[in-house]
Design a protein around this motif. Structure first.
Motif, PDB file in Angstrom:
ATOM      1  N   ALA A  10      -9.230  -3.970  43.561  1.00 32.95           N
ATOM      2  CA  ALA A  10     -10.430  -4.768  43.320  1.00 32.95           C
ATOM      3  C   ALA A  10     -10.838  -5.549  44.566  1.00 32.95           C
ATOM      4  CB  ALA A  10     -10.196  -5.722  42.152  1.00 32.95           C
ATOM      5  N   VAL A  11      -9.855  -6.163  45.229  1.00 31.51           N
ATOM      6  CA  VAL A  11     -10.141  -6.920  46.451  1.00 31.51           C
ATOM      7  C   VAL A  11     -10.636  -5.994  47.550  1.00 31.51           C
ATOM      8  CG1 VAL A  11      -9.096  -8.278  48.313  1.00 31.51           C
ATOM      9  CG2 VAL A  11      -8.584  -8.825  45.928  1.00 31.51           C
ATOM     10  N   ALA A  12     -10.019  -4.820  47.665  1.00 32.07           N
ATOM     11  CA  ALA A  12     -10.451  -3.858  48.681  1.00 32.07           C
ATOM     12  C   ALA A  12     -11.888  -3.403  48.429  1.00 32.07           C
ATOM     13  CB  ALA A  12      -9.510  -2.653  48.691  1.00 32.07           C
ATOM     14  N   ILE A  13     -12.220  -3.170  47.153  1.00 24.39           N
ATOM     15  CA  ILE A  13     -13.578  -2.752  46.800  1.00 24.39           C
ATOM     16  C   ILE A  13     -14.577  -3.864  47.101  1.00 24.39           C
ATOM     17  CG2 ILE A  13     -15.069  -2.177  44.840  1.00 24.39           C
ATOM     18  CD1 ILE A  13     -12.573  -0.732  43.654  1.00 24.39           C
ATOM     19  N   ALA A  14     -14.201  -5.106  46.762  1.00 25.86           N
ATOM     20  CA  ALA A  14     -15.083  -6.240  47.034  1.00 25.86           C
ATOM     21  C   ALA A  14     -15.295  -6.424  48.534  1.00 25.86           C
ATOM     22  CB  ALA A  14     -14.496  -7.510  46.421  1.00 25.86           C
ATOM     23  N   ALA A  15     -14.254  -6.170  49.321  1.00 28.26           N
ATOM     24  CA  ALA A  15     -14.363  -6.313  50.775  1.00 28.26           C
ATOM     25  C   ALA A  15     -15.279  -5.248  51.371  1.00 28.26           C
ATOM     26  CB  ALA A  15     -12.982  -6.234  51.410  1.00 28.26           C
ATOM     27  N   VAL A  16     -15.153  -4.015  50.865  1.00 29.60           N
ATOM     28  CA  VAL A  16     -15.932  -2.909  51.431  1.00 29.60           C
ATOM     29  C   VAL A  16     -17.384  -2.957  50.988  1.00 29.60           C
ATOM     30  CG1 VAL A  16     -16.195  -0.403  51.465  1.00 29.60           C
ATOM     31  CG2 VAL A  16     -13.922  -1.421  51.673  1.00 29.60           C
ATOM     32  N   PHE A  17     -17.610  -3.178  49.691  1.00 30.84           N
ATOM     33  CA  PHE A  17     -18.965  -3.052  49.156  1.00 30.84           C
ATOM     34  C   PHE A  17     -19.708  -4.382  49.026  1.00 30.84           C
ATOM     35  CE2 PHE A  17     -16.732   0.737  47.619  1.00 30.84           C
ATOM     36  CZ  PHE A  17     -17.627   1.729  48.014  1.00 30.84           C
ATOM     37  N   LEU A  18     -18.972  -5.488  48.920  1.00 24.50           N
ATOM     38  CA  LEU A  18     -19.626  -6.786  48.781  1.00 24.50           C
ATOM     39  C   LEU A  18     -19.473  -7.649  50.028  1.00 24.50           C
ATOM     40  CD1 LEU A  18     -18.594  -7.680  45.102  1.00 24.50           C
ATOM     41  CD2 LEU A  18     -20.627  -6.457  45.911  1.00 24.50           C
ATOM     42  N   GLY A  19     -18.738  -7.138  51.010  1.00 27.90           N
ATOM     43  CA  GLY A  19     -18.596  -7.865  52.265  1.00 27.90           C
ATOM     44  C   GLY A  19     -17.694  -9.082  52.198  1.00 27.90           C
ATOM     45  N   GLU A  20     -16.840  -9.160  51.161  1.00 29.28           N
ATOM     46  CA  GLU A  20     -15.931 -10.304  51.068  1.00 29.28           C
ATOM     47  C   GLU A  20     -14.848 -10.210  52.141  1.00 29.28           C
ATOM     48  OE1 GLU A  20     -14.357 -11.044  47.220  1.00 29.28           O
ATOM     49  OE2 GLU A  20     -16.326 -11.107  46.238  1.00 29.28           O
ATOM     50  N   ARG A  21     -14.492 -11.368  52.680  1.00 25.80           N
ATOM     51  CA  ARG A  21     -13.530 -11.404  53.783  1.00 25.80           C
ATOM     52  C   ARG A  21     -12.099 -11.291  53.256  1.00 25.80           C
ATOM     53  NH1 ARG A  21     -12.975 -16.300  58.254  1.00 25.80           N
ATOM     54  NH2 ARG A  21     -11.314 -15.321  59.511  1.00 25.80           N
ATOM     55  N   VAL A  22     -11.287 -10.498  53.937  1.00 23.30           N
ATOM     56  CA  VAL A  22      -9.879 -10.335  53.586  1.00 23.30           C
ATOM     57  C   VAL A  22      -9.043 -10.900  54.720  1.00 23.30           C
ATOM     58  CG1 VAL A  22      -8.038  -8.695  53.045  1.00 23.30           C
ATOM     59  CG2 VAL A  22     -10.376  -8.261  52.245  1.00 23.30           C
ATOM     60  N   GLY A  23      -8.188 -11.895  54.393  1.00 27.10           N
ATOM     61  CA  GLY A  23      -7.384 -12.559  55.405  1.00 27.10           C
ATOM     62  C   GLY A  23      -5.977 -11.998  55.510  1.00 27.10           C
ATOM     63  N   SER A  24      -5.213 -12.563  56.437  1.00 26.27           N
ATOM     64  CA  SER A  24      -3.849 -12.087  56.667  1.00 26.27           C
ATOM     65  C   SER A  24      -2.958 -12.302  55.438  1.00 26.27           C
ATOM     66  CB  SER A  24      -3.249 -12.795  57.880  1.00 26.27           C
ATOM     67  OG  SER A  24      -3.291 -14.207  57.708  1.00 26.27           O
ATOM     68  N   LEU A  25      -3.179 -13.411  54.699  1.00 24.76           N
ATOM     69  CA  LEU A  25      -2.378 -13.662  53.499  1.00 24.76           C
ATOM     70  C   LEU A  25      -2.612 -12.572  52.462  1.00 24.76           C
ATOM     71  CD1 LEU A  25      -0.456 -15.672  52.074  1.00 24.76           C
ATOM     72  CD2 LEU A  25      -2.492 -16.750  51.088  1.00 24.76           C
ATOM     73  N   GLN A  26      -3.843 -12.118  52.336  1.00 26.87           N
ATOM     74  CA  GLN A  26      -4.154 -11.065  51.372  1.00 26.87           C
ATOM     75  C   GLN A  26      -3.543  -9.728  51.798  1.00 26.87           C
ATOM     76  OE1 GLN A  26      -8.404 -12.079  51.587  1.00 26.87           O
ATOM     77  NE2 GLN A  26      -8.412 -12.060  49.357  1.00 26.87           N
ATOM     78  N   TYR A  27      -3.560  -9.458  53.092  1.00 24.41           N
ATOM     79  CA  TYR A  27      -2.900  -8.244  53.575  1.00 24.41           C
ATOM     80  C   TYR A  27      -1.399  -8.293  53.265  1.00 24.41           C
ATOM     81  CZ  TYR A  27      -6.997  -6.582  56.150  1.00 24.41           C
ATOM     82  OH  TYR A  27      -8.237  -6.092  56.490  1.00 24.41           O
ATOM     83  N   ALA A  28      -0.797  -9.466  53.481  1.00 26.17           N
ATOM     84  CA  ALA A  28       0.639  -9.617  53.200  1.00 26.17           C
ATOM     85  C   ALA A  28       0.916  -9.447  51.704  1.00 26.17           C
ATOM     86  CB  ALA A  28       1.130 -10.977  53.682  1.00 26.17           C
TER      87      ALA A  28
END
Length: 302
Positions: A256-274
């Motif tokens: 869901a976060v990946a989809i929001a980042a790709v299609f809605l332009g939401e920012r993904v930080g290092s904590l989310q990657y971890a």
């Protein structure tokens, strides 16, 4: 309960992951539809109506029987009821909470399933499974990164209720695992439809089909993600136990976060990657643990 070997378990976990990916589109688009004035129960009602139509069509084309063994009637009814209430509660919670908070509260359900599994199924208590569930939950919390300030208690109650109901859904699905997919889809949705209609009638949120045009893309994605995700979920739970399957679904908020980042332009930080890395690690550990358990079953039976 059908016998689950190593091959069947792997197949079931793969189906669960694909189901999680499909459902990952669901909550993002449902929130967009909610912003357009479409309630969670309303979307649930129309997607269930469409699922029923598709299942009836498939049954007619394939000449599939809709008969269900009598011993599975109660489990199938509980599966339908818990599915309806889970969907309505979770999709409604994002009307009162940020999607991140709703996701964290809802994804306590794998922990509930792992803890309850020894009491409700033949599975023995596994400390390894509990640790994996906690790691996966921590990863989910890091991925969605919730802000707990100024929360609406109605949203929290709905998300928590959805978590408990999801656990009920997984266990009831496992109890009717050897029922064929088509009748399982038909009868469960025949239960879901009047439940959601009653909720809409009580809350006064019913709207005609034309209302779906308020957010056509969001509604299409939400319904499509559900149709694919639910079908794969039913198939997965016929092949793998509730605990391992629930842990695989921890991948849903990552998608869901990946989809929001790709299609809605939401920012993904290092904590989310971890956090995403933790979820992936937990899922890999879950797959390895399930493979070992499946290989031990023939030895124990012998």
């Amino acid at each position: 309960m059908p016998e689950r070997g190593a091959s069947s378990a792997q197949h079931g976990l793969a189906l669960a992951l694909f189901s999680a990916a499909a459902f990952g589109t669901n909550i993002v688009s449902a929130q967009l539809a909610g912003h357009a004035g479409l309630s969670g129960p309303l979307i649930v009602f129309y997607r269930v109506f469409l699922m029923l139509a598709l299942v009836v069509g498939a049954a007619l084309v394939w000449h599939a029987s809709l008969a269900v063994p009598r011993r599975h009637w109660s489990a199938l009814a509980l599966f339908g009821l818990s599915t309806a209430l889970t969907a309505c509660a979770y999709l409604s919670s994002v009307s009162f909470l940020p999607i991140t908070v709703a996701a964290v509260v809802f994804y306590t359900f794998p922990i509930l399933i792992v803890l309850a599994e020894p009491f409700l199924t033949p599975a023995r208590f596994s400390l390894d499974r509990v640790v994996i569930a906690l790691v996966a939950f921590l990863g989910v919390a890091m991925v969605v990164g919730p802000d707990w300030h100024g929360l609406d208690p109605r949203g929290l109650a709905l998300a928590l209720a959805a978590s408990v109901l999801a656990a009920v859904q997984f266990f009831s699905a496992a109890r009717c695992g050897d029922t064929a997919t088509v009748p399982k889809l038909f009868w469960s949705h025949l239960v879901i439809l009047p439940v959601t209609l009653a909720i809409l009638a009580i809350t006064g949120l019913f709207q005609p089909p034309s209302a779906l045009l308020l957010a056509p893309v969001a509604v299409t994605v939400t319904i499509g993600g559900y149709l694919i995700g639910f079908l794969l979920q039913v198939m997965a739970l016929a092949r793998v136990a509730p605990g391992p399957a629930a842990l695989a679904f921890c991948a849903e908020p990552v998608f869901a976060v990946a989809i929001a980042a790709v299609f809605l332009g939401e920012r993904v930080g290092s904590l989310q990657y971890a956090g995403g890395a933790l979820v992936v690690a937990a899922i890999i550990a879950n797959v390895i643990l399930e493979q070992k358990r499946a290989r031990r079953l023939p030895v124990v039976a012998a």
